[in-house]
Enzyme design. Structure first.
Site, PDB file in Angstrom:
ATOM      1  CB  SER A 100      -1.066   0.411   1.560  1.00  0.00           C
ATOM      2  OG  SER A 100      -0.310   0.394   2.623  1.00  0.00           O
TER       3      SER A 100
HETATM    4  C1  LIG Z   1       2.711  -0.277   3.459  1.00  0.00           C
HETATM    5  S1  LIG Z   1       3.885  -0.462   2.536  1.00  0.00           S
HETATM    6  C2  LIG Z   1       4.997   0.541   2.739  1.00  0.00           C
HETATM    7  C3  LIG Z   1       4.120   2.042   2.211  1.00  0.00           C
HETATM    8  C4  LIG Z   1       5.676   2.945   1.346  1.00  0.00           C
HETATM    9  N1  LIG Z   1       6.242   3.264   2.246  1.00  0.00           N
HETATM   10  C5  LIG Z   1       4.631   3.488   0.926  1.00  0.00           C
HETATM   11  O1  LIG Z   1       4.848   4.990   0.971  1.00  0.00           O
HETATM   12  O2  LIG Z   1       3.943   3.247  -0.381  1.00  0.00           O
HETATM   13  C6  LIG Z   1       4.615  -2.420   3.552  1.00  0.00           C
HETATM   14  C7  LIG Z   1       5.652  -2.873   1.706  1.00  0.00           C
HETATM   15  O3  LIG Z   1       7.104  -3.466   2.393  1.00  0.00           O
HETATM   16  C8  LIG Z   1       6.802  -4.497   1.399  1.00  0.00           C
HETATM   17  N2  LIG Z   1       7.160  -5.225   2.851  1.00  0.00           N
HETATM   18  C9  LIG Z   1       6.749  -6.618   3.412  1.00  0.00           C
HETATM   19  N3  LIG Z   1       8.021  -7.420   4.039  1.00  0.00           N
HETATM   20  C10 LIG Z   1       9.152  -6.493   3.016  1.00  0.00           C
HETATM   21  C11 LIG Z   1      10.411  -7.280   3.557  1.00  0.00           C
HETATM   22  N4  LIG Z   1      10.944  -8.019   4.123  1.00  0.00           N
HETATM   23  N5  LIG Z   1      11.415  -6.745   3.061  1.00  0.00           N
HETATM   24  C12 LIG Z   1      10.994  -5.133   2.657  1.00  0.00           C
HETATM   25  N6  LIG Z   1       9.599  -4.537   2.225  1.00  0.00           N
HETATM   26  C13 LIG Z   1       9.077  -5.665   3.303  1.00  0.00           C
HETATM   27  C14 LIG Z   1       5.430  -5.334   1.085  1.00  0.00           C
HETATM   28  O4  LIG Z   1       6.073  -5.569   0.355  1.00  0.00           O
HETATM   29  C15 LIG Z   1       4.932  -3.550   1.243  1.00  0.00           C
HETATM   30  O5  LIG Z   1       5.234  -2.750  -0.423  1.00  0.00           O
END
Ligand SMILES: C[S@@+](CC[C@H](N)C(=O)[O-])C[C@H]1O[C@@H](n2cnc3c(N)ncnc32)[C@H](O)[C@@H]1O
Length: 375
Positions: A100
């Site tokens: 997101s």
């Molecule tokens: C809430 S979203 C990030 C929002 C982003 N900062 C933005 O402004 O659009 C969380 C993200 O963390 C990623 N994610 C989940 N686990 C992760 C990991 N172990 N390492 C890196 N990214 C990860 C997900 O795929 C997702 O895209």
């Protein structure tokens, strides 16, 4: 002013008035990043789904209310179930969001809480759409920003969006729980996905005196933002900042499948002074989650009543809590009496005067993470 410039300005004004955008350098950085550029692939809007579920409906870049949605102070889901993006489907879908664009006021609140200074090197975990990465780049310069995204397709969309704006930070596709050693040491680490425990790699890759900002989450669905200072001895400590901050869990930290449930009839029943209201309130749920970090919750209709069940799938321990005739009862089975542990921890938190989360301390050492109230 074009439509998007006007909507962008209104969003900045709302964040200033709301107190999430507190300083001029971050105001300028937020004003330099048009959020709609990170949502050109569309997003999902929550709609009513089948009983007990939310469903998600795609909003495409050409749709009438797409632009307005991009500048609403709301989290916008951009991927569902680990693969599905808005252009993949027509009509609603009922699965869990996996990526997101975080609501801008939370992005900016966290960036302010990160206490950066000019020239700081920052490692971001969870690039997502790239919006928060772009704001970091606008503040510190792309050469000082490294961002890690787990999901390849999400990462490549973020790379394209950042490139369209002429912003080229170091973007890494991989497990952000391992940090990115090649760029270390960092002055700051910020995670925009939640973690159950702060990974030791982040501490190792942060210089002593540097800060780590991450949301500590758990499988009972309560979470809080923690800011830790890294020490010379390879540990980190700090406090919870409050505000009931919530993020999707880092993918390797998501709960295991429930599998075959234990026999929920085969347990010992007794009365309990603590009912399931401790699982409803955000703060008390956080306390319960600390007590039984490996438990998952499910709510079931059994024998004509609602039972809240905690299950630890690794050990097979379980506790079912329900009300009957004005009393709370618990039935437990498996090697660990989960509800006994909940009662003990919740009782000691109440006996301490139910301190607010801002009074909790977090310490992370190679041996693990400890969260305490009033040390
Ligand atoms: C809430 S979203 C990030 C929002 C982003 N900062 C933005 O402004 O659009 C969380 C993200 O963390 C990623 N994610 C989940 N686990 C992760 C990991 N172990 N390492 C890196 N990214 C990860 C997900 O795929 C997702 O895209």
């Amino acid at each position: 002013m074009t439509d998007h410039e006007q909507l962008h300005q209104q969003l900045i004004d709302r964040m200033v008035i709301g107190g999430s955008l507190r300083t001029e350098p971050w105001r300028r950085a937020a004003a330099a990043v048009p959020r709609h550029e990170f949502l050109r692939g569309g997003y999902f809007r929550r709609v009513a789904g089948p009983q007990f579920h939310s469903a998600w409906e795609p909003v495409q870049a050409g749709d009438a209310d797409w632009l307005e949605g991009c500048y609403a102070d709301e989290s916008l889901v951009t991927q569902i179930a680990g693969t599905i993006v808005p252009e993949d489907i027509r009509g609603p879908i009922t699965r869990e969001p996996t990526s997101s664009s975080t609501l801008p006021s939370l992005v900016l609140r966290m960036l302010e809480d990160l206490q950066v200074e000019d020239g700081h090197k920052v490692l971001e975990i969870g690039t997502g759409t790239g919006y928060s990465t772009a704001v970091l780049c606008a503040r510190l310069g792309a050469g000082n920003v490294t961002s890690v995204e787990y999901d390849e397709r999400v990462a490549s969309r973020a790379r394209a969006a950042l490139g369209r704006l002429g912003t080229y930070p170091t973007l890494v596709t991989g497990d952000g729980l391992l940090g990115h050693g090649a760029g270390a040491p960092y002055d700051r680490v910020i995670a925009t996905c939640g973690v159950r425990t702060v990974p030791h790699a982040w501490i190792e890759q942060t210089r002593p005196g540097g800060l780590i900002l991450a949301t500590v989450c758990g499988w009972l669905g309560s979470s809080e933002l923690a800011r830790l200072t890294v020490h010379e001895d390879g540990t980190a400590s700090g406090r919870l900042l409050g505000g009931a901050v919530s993020f999707m869990l880092a993918r390797p930290h998501t709960p295991p499948p429930l599998g075959l449930l234990p026999d929920l009839d085969d347990g010992k029943e007794r009365e309990t002074a603590i009912g399931t209201e401790v699982l409803e309130n955000w703060s008390s749920r956080f306390v319960v989650q600390l007590a039984v970090p490996d438990a998952q919750r499910l709510t079931m209709q059994r024998d004509g009543r609602t039972e809240d069940v905690l299950v630890d799938v690794a050990t097979g321990s379980w506790a079912a809590v329900y009300s009957e005739g004005g009393r709370w009862l618990v039935r437990q089975g498996g090697p660990e009496p989960l509800w006994d542990t909940v009662e003990e921890q919740f009782g000691s938190w109440c006996a301490a005067g139910a301190p607010t989360v801002e009074e909790f301390t977090v310490t992370v050492a190679p041996e693990g993470q400890v969260i305490r109230w009033r040390p």
